[in-house]
Design an enzyme around this catalytic site. Sequence first.
Site, PDB file in Angstrom:
ATOM      1  N   SER A   1       0.632  -1.430  -0.126  1.00 26.91           N
ATOM      2  CA  SER A   1      -0.296   0.064   0.071  1.00 26.91           C
ATOM      3  C   SER A   1       0.826   1.461  -0.118  1.00 26.91           C
ATOM      4  O   SER A   1       0.512   1.798  -0.574  1.00 26.91           O
ATOM      5  CB  SER A   1      -0.845  -0.075   1.345  1.00 26.91           C
ATOM      6  OG  SER A   1      -0.025  -0.321   2.421  1.00 26.91           O
TER       7      SER A   1
ATOM      8  N   HIS B   1       0.819   5.029   7.185  1.00 28.99           N
ATOM      9  CA  HIS B   1       0.587   6.164   5.883  1.00 28.99           C
ATOM     10  C   HIS B   1       1.273   7.515   5.552  1.00 28.99           C
ATOM     11  O   HIS B   1       0.640   7.904   6.752  1.00 28.99           O
ATOM     12  CB  HIS B   1      -0.497   5.543   4.537  1.00 28.99           C
ATOM     13  CG  HIS B   1      -0.494   3.871   4.106  1.00 28.99           C
ATOM     14  ND1 HIS B   1      -1.354   3.134   5.468  1.00 28.99           N
ATOM     15  CD2 HIS B   1      -0.095   3.575   3.359  1.00 28.99           C
ATOM     16  CE1 HIS B   1      -2.096   2.466   4.987  1.00 28.99           C
ATOM     17  NE2 HIS B   1      -0.652   2.099   4.281  1.00 28.99           N
TER      18      HIS B   1
ATOM     19  N   ASP C   1      -2.715   7.555  10.257  1.00 25.41           N
ATOM     20  CA  ASP C   1      -2.633   5.955  10.922  1.00 25.41           C
ATOM     21  C   ASP C   1      -1.500   5.371  11.393  1.00 25.41           C
ATOM     22  O   ASP C   1      -1.213   4.268  11.503  1.00 25.41           O
ATOM     23  CB  ASP C   1      -3.086   5.085  10.021  1.00 25.41           C
ATOM     24  CG  ASP C   1      -2.910   4.995   8.470  1.00 25.41           C
ATOM     25  OD1 ASP C   1      -1.540   5.813   8.875  1.00 25.41           O
ATOM     26  OD2 ASP C   1      -2.820   4.256   8.070  1.00 25.41           O
TER      27      ASP C   1
END
Length: 830
Positions: free
Chosen positions: A130, A306, A303
């Site tokens: 991600s 990221h 978070d």
Amino acid sequence: MEHNEAVLLNPAPADGAQGGAPLLHRTGVCCHGGAKMAVLAYSLGKREINQHFTIKNAKLISLVLVSLLIVFHTASRYYGGGDSCEWLLSKGRYLGENVWQPYGCMMHKYKSNEANNCLTPKRVVFVGDSRIRQLFYSFIKIIDPEQREVGNKHEDISFLHKSSSVNVEFLWYPEANNSMKERLISWTHEGSLKPDVVILGAATWSIKLRSGSSETLQQYKVNLTAIAVHLEKLADHGEVYWVLQDPVNEEVLSEDRKMITNKQLEQYNEAAADVLNRNGRSRIRLLAAARQAALETIAQSDDGLHLPESTRNVGAMILMNSMCNNKLRPIDGSCCQTVPPPTLVQKLSAFFFLASAVLFVVLHVLGNNHQRRHVPPDVESLEEKKPATAGAAPGPKELFKALGRMGIIMGYFYLCDRADVFMKEQKFYTHSTFFIPLVYIIVLGVFYYENSKETKFLNREQTDEWKGWMQLIILIYHVSGASAFLPVYMHVRVLVAAYLFQTGYGHFSFFWLKGDFGLYRVCQVLFRLNFLVLVLCAVMNRPYQFYYFVPLVTFWFAVIYATMALWPQILQKKANGSGFWHLGILAKLLGLLTVICIFAFSQGFFEHIFAVWPISTLFELNGSVHEWWFRWKLDRFVVIHGMLFAFLYLVLQKRMVLFEGKGDALFSPTISNVLLFLSVVSFITYSIWASSCKTKTECNEMHPYISVVQILAFILIRNIPGYARSVYSSFFAWFGKISLELFICQYHIWLAADTKGILVLIPGNPSLNILVSTFIFVCVAHEISLITNDLAQVIIPKDNVALLKRLGAVGVFTLGVLLLSRGSHKTTGA
């Protein structure tokens, strides 16, 4: 060489007590004696500085410094790794919020059209988890700023830019395992569609799924070792980047991610670096700089895993610079650029200077010791130069010696801004980087104040001082990037206008008083204005218009000359006989103003005139005269303001309306006070307007009409009080005498990348670097001013017949060069 040392201060002693004065009481004597002691200490301190730190000693020190720095940078690149791509990808620092500075080179900020131009028709593939997906989105937003983050999180994503056919893909492979390896193997098969660029990275999922066990780390190394073989094969056909893991903010990680620690990530990064760059010769590039940027911004993560968008954008821009700089070669993108080979003109220039040095050595060995004529001490920049004092013309030895010195200096210019020797960094403006140096130079200027030799209005010492402090402010403005701050930008625009005002004032005064329109003086002025720039055009491979100020001053000198020389020639001697001639000169100025307005309000007509060959070769920049139009239009009225002001002053002076004696106010007390009040109000009003202006476009539209207000306000404030005319700063005046050389030299040996960045001689210490580079830069500018004077005496003979022959030869040579240049451009275009 040493004649300008006298410009450094030697303050005049304080006036002695007048004979017959009454005795002072004991306290008055004590105070007067203390004041005299303070003045004496002040004078001796400056004299001590000047005695031990002369310009000759400074130049010797700068020569030693340059030699040592060349050796240091050459050795560090050879032994320590001098690849600017490696610098770009591996380390850097934040200059300010969201402004990333790679170590030792400049990073270009790519726009959409540039990115498309570079990447067409490449295929770029991002492979990973991600965080790589985030990097993918930041990358494609450079290509298409309207792009949004759409698509499922754990699936492949494809992006195709329709207009440019740029293809960028994201492939979901969150772990460095067999699945990732199989995908890489499929690209290495014969006939398969291989990506041009591959960007990979993975680790956090392996840590998360297996709770950060040591066995997982060992398996990660094994998998990377297997993957590395296929990455090397892909590197045969394109570029491969492995993105090192960014840090996390452990405090805000969710419970299912708590096992992902910065210690774990560091171990995985060490493993990747060890496997992928084991022998130091791997073609797989490690992207570590993004991680370094993330270390300072990870606390802003929502978070904890990221990165903030601004940090992801840094990583994407680093990748874009690594892929595109060597192809598009942006001036302000020195990272990852190879040095282009020298052009034919550059090679011929090097041969010419080398041959001159050899001929000087030969003549010196043969004992040709022709006596050198004394160089005139008025090494000016923007106004006319006084002709050399009478004496025998220097021989060929002095000519070749001056050219040899110029060749050495041009070698330094080339190393600074064309060769891959010294480092470069981008500018970043803060108020402190502009205003703190400004305070320093004001203090130095005040320290070197002394009595003027004359107290006339705008006397030579005062105009040199004026040019000096203006030039120093302009230098600080350029190196600090202060054009980003609109109030500073507008005030500096006034300083540039003030230089042109002085051009109009000085040349008009000379022609009005002397009436010397001879060819010798015209050639002297044009040579001294243009010599350095013409040499730089050849050595640095830049067009004449690139050094925009010299074309401006040269153009306006030609305009002033034509205005005053064309029939009827109206000079002070003729005007003294009849006041009618005063109306005649005003009519000439009105005619000039009319022509200026015609050009100013018809851009098409202006560009049509200046786009005609061969005139266009002087005024075009990047194939267009638009830049010349902008520069000319911005200060189109200020030269005529200077001419008109000079006319009014000289008429008032002739009629003995002004009081220019020592200590006398310029006008009667009432008029002086009123003018001073109006000047101060005008000065402050302009500053308030400049500070409240909204945009550069809006400000520039008003600038030609109102810049003269602040210029005239300063002149009156500086000259109306008698005490103000009787003192000047030798510190500022010294710089004023070499202001043109300072303005031009800064392009390549103080700034870098053609003024877009800053030259780095001392890496890792910005304060020491600016001190060292400034010291060398000033010494070089001063030496060039002397060389220009030396060559002007040799190249421009006073005999008109000999001068015409030389001008004819120069004209034929120039025409040949222009024809060859035009022919080569046509061939290239075909």
